[in-house]
Write a protein that holds these residues in place. Structure first.
Motif, mmCIF file in Angstrom:
data_model
loop_
_atom_site.group_PDB
_atom_site.id
_atom_site.type_symbol
_atom_site.label_atom_id
_atom_site.label_comp_id
_atom_site.label_asym_id
_atom_site.label_seq_id
_atom_site.Cartn_x
_atom_site.Cartn_y
_atom_site.Cartn_z
ATOM 1 N N TYR A 93 92.571 44.872 -8.231
ATOM 2 C CA TYR A 93 92.384 45.140 -6.805
ATOM 3 C C TYR A 93 90.965 44.758 -6.409
ATOM 4 C CZ TYR A 93 90.283 47.811 -3.065
ATOM 5 O OH TYR A 93 89.535 48.158 -1.972
ATOM 6 N N ASN A 94 90.825 44.178 -5.240
ATOM 7 C CA ASN A 94 89.519 44.085 -4.583
ATOM 8 C C ASN A 94 89.762 44.105 -3.080
ATOM 9 O OD1 ASN A 94 86.607 43.594 -5.581
ATOM 10 N ND2 ASN A 94 86.743 42.434 -3.692
ATOM 11 N N THR A 147 88.324 42.417 -0.938
ATOM 12 C CA THR A 147 88.399 41.007 -0.527
ATOM 13 C C THR A 147 89.371 40.316 -1.478
ATOM 14 O OG1 THR A 147 86.066 41.180 0.031
ATOM 15 C CG2 THR A 147 86.991 38.956 -0.024
ATOM 16 N N ARG A 148 90.546 40.020 -0.953
ATOM 17 C CA ARG A 148 91.637 39.531 -1.802
ATOM 18 C C ARG A 148 91.250 38.288 -2.617
ATOM 19 N NH1 ARG A 148 96.991 40.807 -1.745
ATOM 20 N NH2 ARG A 148 98.196 39.331 -2.969
ATOM 21 N N SER A 149 90.511 37.373 -1.965
ATOM 22 C CA SER A 149 90.179 36.117 -2.657
ATOM 23 C C SER A 149 89.370 36.401 -3.930
ATOM 24 C CB SER A 149 89.406 35.184 -1.725
ATOM 25 O OG SER A 149 88.232 35.841 -1.293
ATOM 26 N N LYS A 150 88.533 37.437 -3.906
ATOM 27 C CA LYS A 150 87.738 37.765 -5.104
ATOM 28 C C LYS A 150 88.657 38.262 -6.231
ATOM 29 C CE LYS A 150 83.279 38.774 -3.050
ATOM 30 N NZ LYS A 150 82.324 39.803 -2.693
ATOM 31 N N ALA A 151 89.648 39.057 -5.843
ATOM 32 C CA ALA A 151 90.608 39.546 -6.852
ATOM 33 C C ALA A 151 91.408 38.373 -7.412
ATOM 34 C CB ALA A 151 91.529 40.581 -6.231
ATOM 35 N N GLU A 152 91.750 37.428 -6.531
ATOM 36 C CA GLU A 152 92.542 36.264 -6.982
ATOM 37 C C GLU A 152 91.744 35.419 -7.981
ATOM 38 O OE1 GLU A 152 95.458 35.799 -3.094
ATOM 39 O OE2 GLU A 152 93.598 34.657 -3.177
ATOM 40 N N THR A 153 90.471 35.249 -7.702
ATOM 41 C CA THR A 153 89.632 34.445 -8.609
ATOM 42 C C THR A 153 89.594 35.073 -10.002
ATOM 43 O OG1 THR A 153 88.278 33.818 -6.731
ATOM 44 C CG2 THR A 153 87.306 33.459 -8.898
ATOM 45 N N ILE A 154 89.397 36.383 -10.040
ATOM 46 C CA ILE A 154 89.329 37.084 -11.333
ATOM 47 C C ILE A 154 90.695 37.029 -12.030
ATOM 48 C CG2 ILE A 154 89.263 39.455 -12.276
ATOM 49 C CD1 ILE A 154 86.496 38.581 -12.076
ATOM 50 N N ALA A 155 91.768 37.250 -11.252
ATOM 51 C CA ALA A 155 93.119 37.254 -11.840
ATOM 52 C C ALA A 155 93.406 35.893 -12.484
ATOM 53 C CB ALA A 155 94.154 37.566 -10.769
ATOM 54 N N LYS A 156 93.007 34.835 -11.804
ATOM 55 C CA LYS A 156 93.227 33.485 -12.335
ATOM 56 C C LYS A 156 92.409 33.287 -13.610
ATOM 57 C CE LYS A 156 93.558 28.869 -10.537
ATOM 58 N NZ LYS A 156 92.797 27.940 -9.737
ATOM 59 N N ARG A 157 91.144 33.701 -13.559
ATOM 60 C CA ARG A 157 90.275 33.489 -14.727
ATOM 61 C C ARG A 157 90.805 34.195 -15.964
ATOM 62 N NH1 ARG A 157 84.597 34.978 -13.239
ATOM 63 N NH2 ARG A 157 84.882 33.130 -11.990
ATOM 64 N N PHE A 158 91.356 35.402 -15.783
ATOM 65 C CA PHE A 158 91.729 36.202 -16.961
ATOM 66 C C PHE A 158 93.248 36.363 -17.129
ATOM 67 C CE2 PHE A 158 87.365 37.593 -15.912
ATOM 68 C CZ PHE A 158 86.755 37.170 -17.078
ATOM 69 N N GLY A 159 94.030 35.610 -16.368
ATOM 70 C CA GLY A 159 95.487 35.630 -16.533
ATOM 71 C C GLY A 159 96.117 36.979 -16.173
ATOM 72 N N VAL A 160 95.652 37.584 -15.078
ATOM 73 C CA VAL A 160 96.220 38.879 -14.667
ATOM 74 C C VAL A 160 97.367 38.603 -13.682
ATOM 75 C CG1 VAL A 160 95.709 41.149 -13.670
ATOM 76 C CG2 VAL A 160 93.894 39.848 -14.826
ATOM 77 N N PRO A 161 98.581 39.184 -13.933
ATOM 78 C CA PRO A 161 99.745 38.787 -13.133
ATOM 79 C C PRO A 161 99.708 39.139 -11.640
ATOM 80 C CG PRO A 161 100.359 40.390 -14.854
ATOM 81 C CD PRO A 161 98.916 40.045 -15.057
ATOM 82 N N ARG A 162 99.166 40.314 -11.268
ATOM 83 C CA ARG A 162 99.282 40.702 -9.858
ATOM 84 C C ARG A 162 97.939 41.092 -9.235
ATOM 85 N NH1 ARG A 162 103.560 41.920 -12.504
ATOM 86 N NH2 ARG A 162 102.826 43.947 -13.200
ATOM 87 N N VAL A 163 97.854 40.845 -7.907
ATOM 88 C CA VAL A 163 96.605 41.029 -7.166
ATOM 89 C C VAL A 163 96.878 41.883 -5.925
ATOM 90 C CG1 VAL A 163 95.053 39.736 -5.637
ATOM 91 C CG2 VAL A 163 95.559 38.848 -7.905
ATOM 92 N N TYR A 164 95.955 42.799 -5.614
ATOM 93 C CA TYR A 164 96.102 43.655 -4.425
ATOM 94 C C TYR A 164 94.769 43.731 -3.677
ATOM 95 C CZ TYR A 164 100.351 45.421 -6.666
ATOM 96 O OH TYR A 164 101.586 45.523 -7.254
ATOM 97 N N ASP A 165 94.877 43.931 -2.326
ATOM 98 C CA ASP A 165 93.665 44.267 -1.574
ATOM 99 C C ASP A 165 93.819 45.649 -0.938
ATOM 100 O OD1 ASP A 165 95.413 43.734 0.475
ATOM 101 O OD2 ASP A 165 94.351 41.942 1.177
ATOM 102 N N ASP A 166 94.828 46.398 -1.419
ATOM 103 C CA ASP A 166 95.071 47.760 -0.938
ATOM 104 C C ASP A 166 95.340 48.641 -2.174
ATOM 105 O OD1 ASP A 166 96.387 50.102 -0.126
ATOM 106 O OD2 ASP A 166 97.177 49.129 1.676
ATOM 107 N N VAL A 167 94.425 49.583 -2.423
ATOM 108 C CA VAL A 167 94.548 50.399 -3.645
ATOM 109 C C VAL A 167 95.818 51.230 -3.639
ATOM 110 C CG1 VAL A 167 93.435 52.147 -5.081
ATOM 111 C CG2 VAL A 167 92.057 50.693 -3.670
ATOM 112 N N THR A 168 96.122 51.831 -2.480
ATOM 113 C CA THR A 168 97.295 52.704 -2.419
ATOM 114 C C THR A 168 98.557 51.925 -2.752
ATOM 115 O OG1 THR A 168 96.118 53.807 -0.668
ATOM 116 C CG2 THR A 168 98.383 54.476 -0.961
ATOM 117 N N GLU A 169 98.635 50.719 -2.221
ATOM 118 C CA GLU A 169 99.812 49.884 -2.502
ATOM 119 C C GLU A 169 99.885 49.575 -4.014
ATOM 120 O OE1 GLU A 169 99.832 46.174 -0.354
ATOM 121 O OE2 GLU A 169 101.565 45.493 -1.538
ATOM 122 N N LEU A 170 98.739 49.252 -4.600
ATOM 123 C CA LEU A 170 98.723 48.975 -6.054
ATOM 124 C C LEU A 170 99.255 50.177 -6.826
ATOM 125 C CD1 LEU A 170 95.906 47.342 -8.151
ATOM 126 C CD2 LEU A 170 96.912 49.480 -8.878
#
Ligand code: 89Y
Length: 338
Positions: A34-35, A37-60
């Motif tokens: 989660y971040n 700023t969604r784009s920041k979470a996406e960058t990290i997810a891509k770098r480390f192979g994390v399957p899902r990304v959120y910009d809302d903690v409650t939803e996560l």
């Protein structure tokens, strides 16, 4: 053994090291990040192979099946994210410093206890290989009973370039580095019974204090001087090393620059170099800290699995008492009896 599923909340500077440090260990699976700023979470997810990304903690927290969360956000959000995770019955790891006040830290510890979940603080300095070697040398008895120590973190490293928000903190060095250095003091010498602190700002471009000197009397009777500064222009830049001098009745232990550990007795001095493990993902400027994250995570994983861990919320609360006690002592200009 079943893998523990977790999410990382916050994908700033430290996530770049905490995530690969988790990936060095067996038995855990990072399923989402989660971040705000969604784009920041996406960058990290891509770098480390994390399957899902959120910009809302409650939803996560609603969508994911988790065993724990690792909160790597700035300090202001720690209480709210810890509370949200605890309410969902998840164990929690929270980045240091635990909170921006002692009351908040207490509420986090109490809230997790009441919710029946475990709280750990990601406090890694005590896990640095050279600091562990100092502890081992003290415990070996080679210098006899220690009576005096100096624990130093004094640097002129441009720390605000990687972590710009540090320049905005009204309370800077005692929360950012004091939370580590005072924890190292507790790790090496036990609890403090009194402290006196002097603090000041030297760099006019930042909001908080960048120099703090804390003198403690420990329960053992040892005098411990913890000095920290980000305004120090020294012959040898030591960032991010913590240097330690311990004097005992039979000798001294000196952890000095470049990880050199010297032990002196009346027979003479021995020296060895205690270098950190160099994982491929560490930033060489921070190597000793980044490597210690693996050992810190391993110890917390042991706690998550029902074993013991050193850096529980309860334990780290005592470090927080020293941090906030130092501010109080500096503000009131008096020795604080703890
Ligand atoms: O934020 C700090 C930490 O935890 O270690 C060093 C640092 O990055 C800057 O003081």
């Amino acid at each position: 053994m079943k893998k523990l599923r977790f999410a990382v909340l916050g994908t700033g500077f430290w996530a770049n090291y905490q995530i690969p440090a988790w990936q060095e260990l067996e038995g855990v699976e990072l399923v989402a990040v989660y971040n705000r700023t969604r784009s920041k979470a996406e960058t990290i997810a891509k770098r480390f192979g994390v399957p899902r990304v959120y910009d809302d903690v409650t939803e996560l927290l609603q969508q994911e099946e988790l065993d724990f969360v690792d909160i790597i956000t700035d300090v202001d959000t720690h209480p709210v994210f810890v509370k949200l995770a605890a309410e969902r019955g998840l164990d929690v790891i929270c980045q240091k410093p635990m909170a921006s006040s002692l009351n908040q830290a207490q509420a986090m510890v109490d809230g997790c206890r009441q919710a029946g979940v475990k709280l750990f603080i990601h406090e890694n300095f005590r896990w640095q290989a050279p600091i562990r070697a100092v502890k081992k040398a003290i415990d070996s008895g080679v210098i006899g009973r220690p009576f005096k120590a100096r624990v130093s973190f004094c640097s002129g490293f441009p720390v605000f370039e990687n972590q710009p928000f540090l320049a905005e903190l009204e309370q800077f060095i005692l929360t950012d580095i004091g939370s580590h250095v005072l924890d190292v003091c507790r790790f090496l010498f036990g609890e403090a019974k009194s402290l006196y602190c002097l603090a000041k700002r030297v760099n006019p471009k930042i909001k908080g204090e960048d120099v703090a000197n804390v003198l403690m009397e420990m329960e053992s009777g040892l005098h411990c001087y913890a000095e920290m500064s980000y305004a120090s222009i020294l012959e040898k830049e030591a960032f991010p090393q913590t240097l330690v001098l311990v004097e005992g009745e039979k000798g001294s232990i000196w952890l000095t620059n470049d990880f050199e550990l010297k032990v002196t007795t009346r027979e003479g001095t021995t020296s060895e170099f205690i270098k950190p493990d160099l994982y491929s993902w560490v930033d060489m400027d921070y190597a000793v800290v980044h490597s210690s994250i693996v050992d810190c995570n391993r110890d917390i994983l042991n706690g998550l699995r029902g074993g013991t861990s050193e850096t529980t919320g309860e334990d780290n609360f005592r470090t927080m008492q020293l941090v906030w006690g130092s501010y109080q002592s500096a503000a009131e200009g008096r020795v604080l009896i703890l």
